[in-house]
Scaffold this active site. Structure first.
Site, PDB file in Angstrom:
ATOM      1  N   HIS A 168       0.833  -1.207   0.000  1.00 17.03           N
ATOM      2  CA  HIS A 168       0.000   0.000   0.000  1.00 17.03           C
ATOM      3  C   HIS A 168       0.874   1.265   0.000  1.00 17.03           C
ATOM      4  O   HIS A 168       2.047   1.211  -0.334  1.00 17.03           O
ATOM      5  CB  HIS A 168      -0.999  -0.049   1.153  1.00 17.03           C
ATOM      6  N   GLU A 187      -1.738   0.104   8.121  1.00 14.14           N
ATOM      7  CA  GLU A 187      -0.897  -0.931   7.530  1.00 14.14           C
ATOM      8  C   GLU A 187       0.228  -0.307   6.717  1.00 14.14           C
ATOM      9  O   GLU A 187       1.366  -0.795   6.734  1.00 14.14           O
ATOM     10  CB  GLU A 187      -1.738  -1.851   6.647  1.00 14.14           C
ATOM     11  N   HIS A 193       3.222  -6.981   4.328  1.00 15.18           N
ATOM     12  CA  HIS A 193       1.837  -6.619   4.632  1.00 15.18           C
ATOM     13  C   HIS A 193       1.488  -6.976   6.072  1.00 15.18           C
ATOM     14  O   HIS A 193       2.250  -7.643   6.778  1.00 15.18           O
ATOM     15  CB  HIS A 193       0.870  -7.369   3.711  1.00 15.18           C
ATOM     16  N   GLU A 198       2.076 -11.666   5.353  1.00 14.86           N
ATOM     17  CA  GLU A 198       1.127 -10.991   6.230  1.00 14.86           C
ATOM     18  C   GLU A 198       1.655 -11.239   7.649  1.00 14.86           C
ATOM     19  O   GLU A 198       1.559 -12.340   8.180  1.00 14.86           O
ATOM     20  CB  GLU A 198      -0.274 -11.572   6.058  1.00 14.86           C
TER      21      GLU A 198
END
Length: 308
Positions: A98, A135, A190, A272
């Site tokens: 992101h 995040e 992430h 993640e």
């Protein structure tokens, strides 16, 4: 012992192919006593907020700038400098998930791009903790720490973005950056945005996809090896357990719907690091000390993979 690999998961959304289950579990257990070498898409975030402070937070550096900071322009496509050490001449692309500015550019990031098999949104805002730690802030902080660790071993490190652009890049461009760099390894950092009680990390591996402009035939094997290495060393460095809701307790998840993997021509995985929506995981993810451990775990996995 940090976790029991035989403990059944609370819920598994995507089963991992059976042949890897025992192998990865054994690798993770082995890493508890020492490894060789150096030590569903996220939901939309709640917008930007002040970062968690840390006295040891690395200083951001424009993407493409070599460690000395005096040779090349801030160009995400430029090849970074290299040092000396066991990873000298190895190229690692770090893909911080992101972008802190994505939430200001929802129209742009909602635009559809070709991911090989179909069209999908350019990017998302990412998720956040209930306290508003985003995040995007997390991924950049861990990525800066990871870059420092890899460069100390001589690796050439390149970012896909370093909060140096208004939004993005889109998932297809992220893949192209790794491809253009002829990276020896690409890791997309992430944190998940799942339900309360869903805890732990998982590494996402590319599925075998050969459709349209997507062809992962050559990277499935090496990407799996990279992902298995990172899963094992992440356990060792952080003490975190593999996800109890994805991957059947192995810490691995295979997906064919992510453009960043489908369009990659070099070994690439996503990690993640935990679930930002669970209070216990969020306490770890917002800790500067734990983030350093997370970076170390990822760096160790990359190193053992690159060194064979």
């Amino acid at each position: 012992m940090p976790y029991d690999v035989n403990q059944p998961p609370v819920r598994s959304r995507r089963p991992v192919r059976g042949g890897a289950l025992l192998a990865v579990a054994a690798l993770a257990v082995a890493c508890l006593s020492g490894c060789g070498g150096p030590s569903g898409p996220p939901e939309a975030g709640a917008g930007a907020s002040p970062s968690a402070t840390a006295t040891d937070t690395p200083t951001p550096r424009p993407a493409g700038t070599p460690p000395s900071g005096d040779a090349k322009p801030a160009d995400p496509g430029a090849e970074p400098g290299a040092g000396t050490g066991p990873l000298a001449e190895k190229v690692v692309v770090i893909d911080p998930g992101h972008n802190p500015g994505n939430f200001r550019h929802t129209r742009e990031i909602n635009a559809l791009v070709d991911i090989g098999t179909h069209r999908k949104e350019c990017d998302t805002t990412g998720t956040s903790t209930n306290d508003g730690h985003t995040e995007a802030e997390f991924t950049l902080d861990v990525s800066h720490r990871l870059r420092t660790l890899l460069e100390k071993q001589g690796a050439r490190v390149q970012f896909t973005q370093d909060n140096d652009r208004p939004f993005g890049p889109c998932v297809d461009e992220r893949a192209r950056i790794g491809n253009k760099a002829s990276a020896d390894a690409v890791v997309s950092v992430h944190a998940d945005g799942s339900g309360v009680g869903n805890r732990g990390f998982h590494v996402i591996l590319p599925a075998l996809v050969k459709d349209g402009s997507a062809d992962t035939t050559k990277i499935v094997g090496p990407s799996r090896e990279l992902g298995e290495r990172i899963a094992g060393t992440f356990v060792r460095a952080t003490g975190s357990k593999p996800s109890n809701y994805v991957g059947g307790g192995t810490g691995l998840d295979v997906r064919g719907d992510l453009g960043g993997l489908n369009l990659s021509t070099v070994p690439k995985v996503f990690i993640e690091c935990g679930n930002m929506r669970d209070a216990k995981d969020a306490a770890l993810l917002t800790s500067s000390q734990w983030r350093q451990k997370a970076a170390q775990g990822i760096a160790d996995g990359i190193s053992t993979y690159l060194l064979g």
